[in-house]
Write a protein that holds these residues in place. Structure first.
Motif, PDB file in Angstrom:
ATOM      1  N   GLU B   9       0.815  -1.214   0.000  1.00 56.47           N
ATOM      2  CA  GLU B   9       0.000   0.000   0.000  1.00 56.47           C
ATOM      3  C   GLU B   9       0.857   1.276   0.000  1.00 56.47           C
ATOM      4  OE1 GLU B   9      -3.277  -0.235   2.785  1.00 56.47           O
ATOM      5  OE2 GLU B   9      -3.419   1.950   2.812  1.00 56.47           O
ATOM      6  N   ARG B  10       0.652   2.101  -1.009  1.00 51.02           N
ATOM      7  CA  ARG B  10       1.348   3.389  -1.179  1.00 51.02           C
ATOM      8  C   ARG B  10       2.877   3.238  -1.159  1.00 51.02           C
ATOM      9  NH1 ARG B  10      -3.598   4.823   0.957  1.00 51.02           N
ATOM     10  NH2 ARG B  10      -4.605   6.555  -0.121  1.00 51.02           N
ATOM     11  N   ASP B  11       3.377   2.108  -1.642  1.00 52.48           N
ATOM     12  CA  ASP B  11       4.823   1.866  -1.665  1.00 52.48           C
ATOM     13  C   ASP B  11       5.255   1.376  -3.054  1.00 52.48           C
ATOM     14  OD1 ASP B  11       7.457   1.275  -1.188  1.00 52.48           O
ATOM     15  OD2 ASP B  11       7.075  -0.310   0.292  1.00 52.48           O
ATOM     16  N   VAL B  12       5.546   2.339  -3.930  1.00 50.37           N
ATOM     17  CA  VAL B  12       6.070   2.029  -5.258  1.00 50.37           C
ATOM     18  C   VAL B  12       7.518   2.511  -5.297  1.00 50.37           C
ATOM     19  CG1 VAL B  12       5.932   2.607  -7.727  1.00 50.37           C
ATOM     20  CG2 VAL B  12       3.837   2.144  -6.440  1.00 50.37           C
ATOM     21  N   ARG B  13       8.428   1.629  -5.705  1.00 53.22           N
ATOM     22  CA  ARG B  13       9.850   2.003  -5.741  1.00 53.22           C
ATOM     23  C   ARG B  13      10.426   1.765  -7.138  1.00 53.22           C
ATOM     24  NH1 ARG B  13      11.365  -2.107  -0.880  1.00 53.22           N
ATOM     25  NH2 ARG B  13       9.529  -1.626   0.408  1.00 53.22           N
ATOM     26  N   VAL B  14      11.383   2.613  -7.515  1.00 56.01           N
ATOM     27  CA  VAL B  14      12.094   2.389  -8.777  1.00 56.01           C
ATOM     28  C   VAL B  14      13.365   1.628  -8.435  1.00 56.01           C
ATOM     29  CG1 VAL B  14      13.241   3.476 -10.726  1.00 56.01           C
ATOM     30  CG2 VAL B  14      11.101   4.429  -9.831  1.00 56.01           C
ATOM     31  N   GLU B  15      13.498   0.434  -8.998  1.00 61.24           N
ATOM     32  CA  GLU B  15      14.644  -0.397  -8.608  1.00 61.24           C
ATOM     33  C   GLU B  15      15.163  -1.221  -9.786  1.00 61.24           C
ATOM     34  OE1 GLU B  15      12.522  -2.200  -5.360  1.00 61.24           O
ATOM     35  OE2 GLU B  15      12.072  -4.000  -6.535  1.00 61.24           O
ATOM     36  N   GLU B  16      16.262  -1.889  -9.567  1.00 60.96           N
ATOM     37  CA  GLU B  16      16.913  -2.684 -10.613  1.00 60.96           C
ATOM     38  C   GLU B  16      16.105  -3.967 -10.865  1.00 60.96           C
ATOM     39  OE1 GLU B  16      19.791  -2.477 -13.417  1.00 60.96           O
ATOM     40  OE2 GLU B  16      19.539  -1.029 -11.775  1.00 60.96           O
ATOM     41  N   VAL B  17      15.838  -4.255 -12.140  1.00 59.35           N
ATOM     42  CA  VAL B  17      15.162  -5.504 -12.525  1.00 59.35           C
ATOM     43  C   VAL B  17      15.918  -6.075 -13.729  1.00 59.35           C
ATOM     44  CG1 VAL B  17      12.903  -4.645 -11.738  1.00 59.35           C
ATOM     45  CG2 VAL B  17      13.560  -4.400 -14.144  1.00 59.35           C
ATOM     46  N   PRO B  18      15.697  -7.344 -14.062  1.00 55.13           N
ATOM     47  CA  PRO B  18      16.414  -7.929 -15.210  1.00 55.13           C
ATOM     48  C   PRO B  18      15.975  -7.282 -16.527  1.00 55.13           C
ATOM     49  CG  PRO B  18      15.417  -9.639 -13.832  1.00 55.13           C
ATOM     50  CD  PRO B  18      14.860  -8.339 -13.361  1.00 55.13           C
ATOM     51  N   ASP B  19      16.891  -7.146 -17.450  1.00 54.16           N
ATOM     52  CA  ASP B  19      16.539  -6.662 -18.786  1.00 54.16           C
ATOM     53  C   ASP B  19      15.640  -7.681 -19.485  1.00 54.16           C
ATOM     54  OD1 ASP B  19      18.210  -4.527 -18.363  1.00 54.16           O
ATOM     55  OD2 ASP B  19      19.158  -4.685 -20.337  1.00 54.16           O
ATOM     56  N   PRO B  20      14.656  -7.213 -20.255  1.00 52.50           N
ATOM     57  CA  PRO B  20      13.821  -8.169 -21.004  1.00 52.50           C
ATOM     58  C   PRO B  20      14.580  -8.709 -22.221  1.00 52.50           C
ATOM     59  CG  PRO B  20      13.150  -5.941 -21.519  1.00 52.50           C
ATOM     60  CD  PRO B  20      14.235  -5.814 -20.484  1.00 52.50           C
ATOM     61  N   GLU B  21      14.206  -9.892 -22.648  1.00 53.95           N
ATOM     62  CA  GLU B  21      14.809 -10.501 -23.834  1.00 53.95           C
ATOM     63  C   GLU B  21      13.706 -11.101 -24.704  1.00 53.95           C
ATOM     64  OE1 GLU B  21      17.543 -13.437 -22.520  1.00 53.95           O
ATOM     65  OE2 GLU B  21      18.894 -11.978 -21.569  1.00 53.95           O
ATOM     66  N   ILE B  22      14.018 -11.280 -25.953  1.00 55.21           N
ATOM     67  CA  ILE B  22      13.086 -11.986 -26.848  1.00 55.21           C
ATOM     68  C   ILE B  22      12.947 -13.418 -26.336  1.00 55.21           C
ATOM     69  CG2 ILE B  22      12.748 -12.842 -29.206  1.00 55.21           C
ATOM     70  CD1 ILE B  22      12.544  -9.837 -29.144  1.00 55.21           C
ATOM     71  N   GLY B  47      -4.334  -0.042  -1.853  1.00 55.76           N
ATOM     72  CA  GLY B  47      -4.618  -1.307  -1.176  1.00 55.76           C
ATOM     73  C   GLY B  47      -6.052  -1.763  -1.330  1.00 55.76           C
ATOM     74  N   GLU B  48      -6.762  -1.233  -2.319  1.00 59.35           N
ATOM     75  CA  GLU B  48      -8.184  -1.566  -2.478  1.00 59.35           C
ATOM     76  C   GLU B  48      -8.428  -2.713  -3.456  1.00 59.35           C
ATOM     77  OE1 GLU B  48      -9.857   2.239  -3.430  1.00 59.35           O
ATOM     78  OE2 GLU B  48      -9.706   2.957  -1.359  1.00 59.35           O
ATOM     79  N   SER B  49      -7.374  -3.157  -4.144  1.00 61.58           N
ATOM     80  CA  SER B  49      -7.513  -4.361  -4.966  1.00 61.58           C
ATOM     81  C   SER B  49      -6.228  -5.181  -4.839  1.00 61.58           C
ATOM     82  CB  SER B  49      -7.789  -3.990  -6.433  1.00 61.58           C
ATOM     83  OG  SER B  49      -6.652  -3.393  -7.010  1.00 61.58           O
ATOM     84  N   ASP B  50      -6.350  -6.460  -5.143  1.00 57.63           N
ATOM     85  CA  ASP B  50      -5.189  -7.350  -5.011  1.00 57.63           C
ATOM     86  C   ASP B  50      -4.136  -7.029  -6.062  1.00 57.63           C
ATOM     87  OD1 ASP B  50      -6.381  -8.657  -2.931  1.00 57.63           O
ATOM     88  OD2 ASP B  50      -7.358 -10.134  -4.234  1.00 57.63           O
ATOM     89  N   TYR B  51      -2.900  -7.185  -5.696  1.00 59.98           N
ATOM     90  CA  TYR B  51      -1.800  -6.964  -6.633  1.00 59.98           C
ATOM     91  C   TYR B  51      -0.595  -7.708  -6.089  1.00 59.98           C
ATOM     92  CZ  TYR B  51       0.306  -4.353 -10.494  1.00 59.98           C
ATOM     93  OH  TYR B  51       0.867  -4.009 -11.696  1.00 59.98           O
ATOM     94  N   PRO B  52       0.211  -8.312  -6.967  1.00 58.16           N
ATOM     95  CA  PRO B  52       1.389  -9.031  -6.468  1.00 58.16           C
ATOM     96  C   PRO B  52       2.395  -8.085  -5.799  1.00 58.16           C
ATOM     97  CG  PRO B  52       1.374  -8.906  -8.885  1.00 58.16           C
ATOM     98  CD  PRO B  52       0.070  -8.389  -8.426  1.00 58.16           C
ATOM     99  N   THR B  53       3.041  -8.543  -4.735  1.00 60.28           N
ATOM    100  CA  THR B  53       4.133  -7.779  -4.114  1.00 60.28           C
ATOM    101  C   THR B  53       5.330  -8.701  -4.018  1.00 60.28           C
ATOM    102  OG1 THR B  53       3.196  -8.381  -1.970  1.00 60.28           O
ATOM    103  CG2 THR B  53       2.772  -6.155  -2.755  1.00 60.28           C
ATOM    104  N   PRO B  54       6.472  -8.386  -4.577  1.00 60.50           N
ATOM    105  CA  PRO B  54       6.642  -7.222  -5.453  1.00 60.50           C
ATOM    106  C   PRO B  54       5.967  -7.453  -6.798  1.00 60.50           C
ATOM    107  CG  PRO B  54       8.630  -8.558  -5.455  1.00 60.50           C
ATOM    108  CD  PRO B  54       7.696  -9.194  -4.463  1.00 60.50           C
ATOM    109  N   GLY B  55       5.550  -6.369  -7.465  1.00 64.05           N
ATOM    110  CA  GLY B  55       4.901  -6.490  -8.775  1.00 64.05           C
ATOM    111  C   GLY B  55       5.228  -5.293  -9.643  1.00 64.05           C
ATOM    112  N   ARG B  56       5.649  -5.584 -10.889  1.00 66.13           N
ATOM    113  CA  ARG B  56       5.934  -4.514 -11.844  1.00 66.13           C
ATOM    114  C   ARG B  56       4.653  -3.749 -12.168  1.00 66.13           C
ATOM    115  NH1 ARG B  56      10.319  -5.844 -15.293  1.00 66.13           N
ATOM    116  NH2 ARG B  56       9.679  -4.085 -16.564  1.00 66.13           N
TER     117      ARG B  56
END
Lengths: 345, 345
Positions: B9-22, B47-56
């Motif tokens: 809830e109210r916690d969005v962070r910009v962080e390192e994730v893997p590069d996408p590939e074909i 927090g009013e609907s379900d969402y994966p944590t962590p989730g892009r």
């Protein structure tokens, strides 16, 4: 004169009431010869919706005109007529566009006016409300019994089919095997549907559905029913007729609708509290069309088919009573001993 | 690479994730240049609907193609593209009939695939999903900012207007002054509506509505708002755009609809529990059409209008952030400091 009067839960009595009289120059007085008990009457009969006590009952009148007011031009004494459950002026914006149930002047029979389950009614806005049966059929008992459902259930089932967008070659699912659902099957067949899946809970009624044109029937409940109907339609139908008005039937209708399809709904939504169906509608872009049926819009076309012998909804009447038998008619409908009760006054 | 990730809830962070590939021969990898924060993202953010944590997060991608799989034919590296929030194969029954949101293959970005609020995404079914921006406009920053809303809100507002049946000369009511409601006004105007009544609660947003073509605005709440809109439309509008998805806005939409009219609904109905609107729909024969917008169906037509300069939804972006500013973007949307946030990656 005598008429049926509601006195409280499961208490309908036939008793003496005042004779109707012409009150406005646009009124007619009609002597009732045929009427019926409607599934929607069961809501108040079971105490599940508000209703005046005492309150006159019945909203499916057919009879013979006894007297007309000075401004009535479309019917005259002696004419055999029937009338939709909704009274309509015939002249306002909504009547002119065919949405007679939204007439600015009037609402319905029982409750606001005389009930149709009696010896006579005063018919307000006779020109806008009464539909004349052509004279050559005016005393043909078989024809009259086939025409009586046009006062409500047949046109309501037709409204479900029209609202669901049923056309030639289509696959339609009809949810509900009450009188309206059965008429929905008949209407879908009349509109050219190639496959009609009737869903219900009563084998005897689903047999009538087959007689009326259902190509398949589903007698299961809940998820099993949805699975079966979805399988039969290879993933859902584009045209679904919701003919019950309960929460579970709304859910079923949206479950069996194909993405992009339409649910035509005509069941009085007395029992729908939760809006779970809305999420399904949203996700699949399934439209919801329909509502209370503007019978007057359809009755001429359907009457033409009845008169030429290609449409006959009368098998929905599985029991017949006389005026004194109306309380027994309610009991039979309530206990599902009858699909729909015909009253010969 | 960096991307926004939801952690609660109210916690969005910009962080390192893997590069996408074909991964599949029908994939493309797109380097995001522009994206946005959506009002529908606030459901999980609060927090009013379900969402994966962590989730892009993020589902409104625009960028430049970096790499394509062997079977991709409609775009190539270097092309400027945008994509609807729904991924679609372009070949199934539903894609072929324009209902891309019911594609049998895929659902959406964030959650099932990469989120659009990051440096890159893998775009599945590139031929069915990505829309190419013509080369002469591919680097025109003003044009790109006007095109970005076509990934979601502009096409969603348009879907509300189309679903409500808006056409030349019509009177329409738009319920909601969020980005979708404002785009609904723009869409109704584009479709030729003569009168557009915009209903909302924020003076600054209703000013944008006027800029977008609203002929009248109603800033009141509850019954007062319904009365005012009903008065302005002489008894209700035949075309109502429901652009919120809350219980109260559904009620308002059906209250201000004229008998026989249609409500086009596009707001995710997360907050609609009770089905009170259904009784109004039934009584007045008001249809409910729409749902999640099949953006891909509309984006070519709307892009043509943007490119020729007759459509510009970019004023809905009242705040711009960079990739690192995405958490601030959510905060601003959540606290209604911004109508919609543009992210320049």
């Amino acid at each position: 004169m005598k008429a049926a009067v509601y006195h409280g839960e499961r208490d309908v009595r036939v008793e003496e009431v005042p004779d109707p009289e012409i009150e406005e120059s646009t009124d007619a007085v009609v002597r009732i010869t045929h009427t019926a008990v409607c599934g929607s009457d069961l809501w108040f009969y079971r105490g599940e919706s508000d209703y005046p006590t005492p309150g006159r009952t019945g909203h499916e009148p057919m009879g013979v005109v006894e007297e007309v007011g000075d401004d009535v031009t479309s019917v005259r004494p002696g004419d055999r007529v029937l009338a939709p459950f909704a009274i309509s002026c015939g002249e306002c914006e909504f009547c002119r566009k065919g949405l007679y149930t939204s007439c600015v002047e009037e609402k319905g029979w029982a409750g606001e006016h005389d009930g149709a389950q009696g010896e006579k009614v005063r018919a307000p806005f006779a020109d806008g409300t009464l539909v004349r049966v052509p004279e050559r059929y005016a005393d043909d008992e078989d024809v009259l019994e086939s025409l009586l459902p046009l006062t409500d259930v047949m046109c309501t089932g037709h409204h479900a089919a029209v609202s669901a967008g049923v056309g030639p070659g289509d696959t339609a699912v009809v949810v509900g095997d009450g009188a309206v659902g059965l008429c929905g099957v008949l209407a879908a067949d009349r509109l050219g549907a190639e496959r009609i899946v009737a869903m219900g809970h009563h084998e005897d009624r689903l047999e009538i559905a087959e007689e009326f044109g259902a190509t398949e029937t589903v007698a299961a409940r809940g998820e099993e029913a949805v699975e079966r109907a979805t399988e039969l339609t290879y993933g859902g139908a584009n045209h679904v007729l919701e003919c019950v008005g309960a929460e579970s039937s709304m859910d079923t209708a949206f479950d069996v609708a194909r993405p992009g399809g339409t649910v035509g709904f005509v069941g009085v939504p007395e029992g729908v509290d939760e809006a779970a169906f809305l999420e399904k509608a949203f996700r699949k872009n399934v439209g919801l069309e329909g509502g209370v049926a503007p019978v007057r819009k359809y009755v001429d076309d359907l009457m033409a088919d009845v008169l030429q012998g290609t449409l006959d909804p009368s098998p929905i009447f599985t029991k017949t009573v006389d005026l004194e038998g109306i309380p027994e008619g309610y009991r039979a409908m309530d206990e599902r001993d009858a699909v729909k009760v015909l009253v010969k006054v």
